[in-house]
Design an enzyme around this catalytic site. Structure first.
Site, short mmCIF file in Angstrom:
data_model
loop_
_atom_site.label_atom_id
_atom_site.label_comp_id
_atom_site.label_asym_id
_atom_site.label_seq_id
_atom_site.Cartn_x
_atom_site.Cartn_y
_atom_site.Cartn_z
N LYS A 219 0.95 -1.26 0.10
CA LYS A 219 -0.06 -0.03 -0.09
C LYS A 219 0.97 1.17 0.14
O LYS A 219 1.46 1.54 1.08
CB LYS A 219 -0.79 -0.04 1.20
CG LYS A 219 -1.92 1.12 1.31
CD LYS A 219 -1.54 2.26 1.65
CE LYS A 219 -2.63 3.33 1.65
NZ LYS A 219 -1.91 4.81 1.49
N CYS B 256 13.40 10.98 7.52
CA CYS B 256 13.27 10.85 8.81
C CYS B 256 14.43 10.77 9.80
O CYS B 256 14.48 11.02 11.15
CB CYS B 256 12.47 9.41 9.07
SG CYS B 256 13.36 8.25 8.12
N GLU C 210 8.70 16.36 16.05
CA GLU C 210 9.22 16.11 14.31
C GLU C 210 8.30 17.06 13.51
O GLU C 210 7.21 16.98 13.41
CB GLU C 210 9.07 14.61 13.92
CG GLU C 210 9.64 14.50 12.40
CD GLU C 210 9.45 12.98 12.28
OE1 GLU C 210 10.59 12.47 11.62
OE2 GLU C 210 8.34 12.46 12.36
#
Length: 484
Positions: A177, A285, A383
């Site tokens: 996905k 990230c 973040e």
């Protein structure tokens, strides 16, 4: 079918070796100019179930193929990636706004490498048998079954193939996905796997939104492994859906990584590494977004950093001279701007940036560096996932470690120092899945990869990938001969 930068891309799902449409679709918008580049099939529970069924049907035969045959097919997929490297690069740049030069030079070659690495690793996978009171122990890696892989938008194809390649190599079947903001190269990969000869149903792609197609996919009891890269809130939903079935999870989540610069560091190197944290418009990230600099060199470091950052060229990512492109989506752009505005309201000072690039308009956000940030402030602890860094100073090694470990994340850390002894001491105390010393973003697939704390659970890479994607079995043989 859509035509993206002169490349034809199927807009339907890929299920059981066929292109499948859905009653509804969604617009895929390029962040470069806001234009709709494709109308992609919008899957739901029906498509998720169909993909799992196709994968489940394909699993028995695929799981029994020899290691050599699986490795051959993975190399054939890598050949197909290399054959289409330029097309994959321009489609992904158009789709997610990352630099074309990065896609051409590093990202797409790495996609091919991912398949080749796990094909070769599969052929050497194994441990020597060992003895227990005369009994022989033999360890094997059995394919687990259907794997649901949910992947992010910031490096769509490379991050997907970090998961797809070992899952297929292990003898599993896959339902991918992809992120709805950047789905197109996953569709192209489906074409490549078919051309390579991968049997129908071994690799499937379902497109759509997480709550509509991702949620029923991860809750399906027929799924034997789930691997997800993305946000902490989404990971919590996935874990809750997997819990009733006790489906094993591998989660690679967010980060708020420190980049620690000691007074004895090579300052040119330190500045280069710090400016590199703006890579991919800050949508990485692993980025060391918290610059922690020893007090006695902070003024010189800051001066050099500002000069280097000022030279960065922001603009169209298809231009090979561009250093920083746009943010992925208007929703994400607004999220970044919200973080910046709240930081200013809380008293932080932007030395550069601090808002959108009004000269370019659209989704281009200026590289930003904040000072005067409080240790407990949102901008230091949450973040942002954009081109926003903070600069704090420390006096001692002890204080540097304390500041580095002060968030709920633990994905990575970078140290810049001229002392091997200091590097060893500090690295040993940092809470992080990866620590780089005097370098950044060196990623070897033989090494374990993952995060601590809120940055995830589990490790992938090398044997760790096969340990996750397989049921590891020990068979114990009694001593002596055999009857008959």
């Amino acid at each position: 079918m859509a035509t993206v930068a002169d490349v034809t891309v199927h807009e339907g799902h890929w299920i059981g070796g066929e292109r499948i449409s859905s009653p509804a679709d969604f617009d895929d918008v390029s962040p470069i100019d806001g234009q709709v580049i494709a109308r992609v099939a919008r899957g739901g529970a029906e498509e998720a179930a169909a993909a799992v069924s196709a994968a489940e049907r394909a699993f028995p035969a695929w799981s029994r193929t020899t290691r050599e045959e699986r490795a051959r097919l993975l190399h054939a997929i890598a050949d197909g990636v290399e054959k289409r490297l330029e097309r994959l690069a321009i489609v992904e740049t158009t789709d997610n706004g990352a630099l074309l030069r990065s896609h051409l030079r590093g990202v797409m070659p790495r996609v091919a490498h991912n398949f080749r690495f796990f094909a070769d690793w599969l052929l050497r996978l194994g441990r020597d048998d060992f003895e227990t009171r005369g009994h022989r122990n033999h360890v094997s890696w059995d394919p687990a079954g259907v794997c649901a892989l949910i992947t992010p938008w910031n490096a769509p194809l490379m991050l997907a193939t970090w998961k797809i390649a070992p899952a297929l190599a292990a003898g599993n079947t896959v339902v991918l996905k992809p992120a709805e903001w950047s789905p197109l190269t996953a569709s192209l990969l489906a074409d490549i796997t078919a051309e390579a000869g991968l049997p129908d149903g071994v690799f499937n792609v379902v497109q759509g939104y997480g709550e509509e197609v991702g949620a029923p996919l991860v809750a399906d009891p027929r799924v034997r492994r789930i691997s997800f890269t993305g946000s902490v809130p989404t990971a919590r939903h996935i874990a809750a859906a997997a819990a009733p079935n006790l489906t094993p999870l591998s989660l690679e989540l967010g980060g708020k990584s420190p980049l620690i610069v000691f007074a004895d560091a090579d300052l040119d190197l330190a500045v280069d590494l710090a400016v590199e944290q703006y890579d991919n418009a800050g949508q990485v990230c692993l980025a060391g977004t918290r610059l922690l600099v020893q007090e006695e060199i902070s003024a010189e470091f800051t001066e050099r950093f500002l000069a280097r950052a000022a030279a960065l060229r922001q603009g169209d990512p298809r231009d090979l001279a561009t250093d920083i492109g746009p943010q992925i989506h208007a929703e994400h752009f607004a999220r970044i701007d919200g973080f910046v505005r709240r930081a200013v309201e809380a008293g932080a000072t932007p030395l550069i940036g601090g808002g959108p690039n009004t000269d370019l308009g659209g989704l281009y956000y200026r590289p930003t560096l904040f000072t005067g940030v409080a240790a407990d402030s949102e901008i230091v602890n949450e973040e942002v996932f954009g081109p926003v860094l903070t600069l704090q100073t420390f006096r001692t090694e002890e204080q540097a470690v304390e500041m580095a470990n002060s968030t709920e994340f633990g994905l990575a850390a970078t140290l810049v120092t001229g002392s091997p002894e200091s590097a060893g001491r500090v690295a040993a105390r940092l809470v992080a899945g990866t620590v780089w010393v005097n370098c950044f973003f060196v990623r070897d697939l033989r090494a374990p990869f993952g995060g601590a704390r809120q940055s995830g659970m589990g490790r992938e890479g090398g044997d760790w990938s096969f340990d996750f994607y397989c049921d590891v079995k020990n068979t114990v043989f009694a001593p002596g001969g055999w009857n008959g």
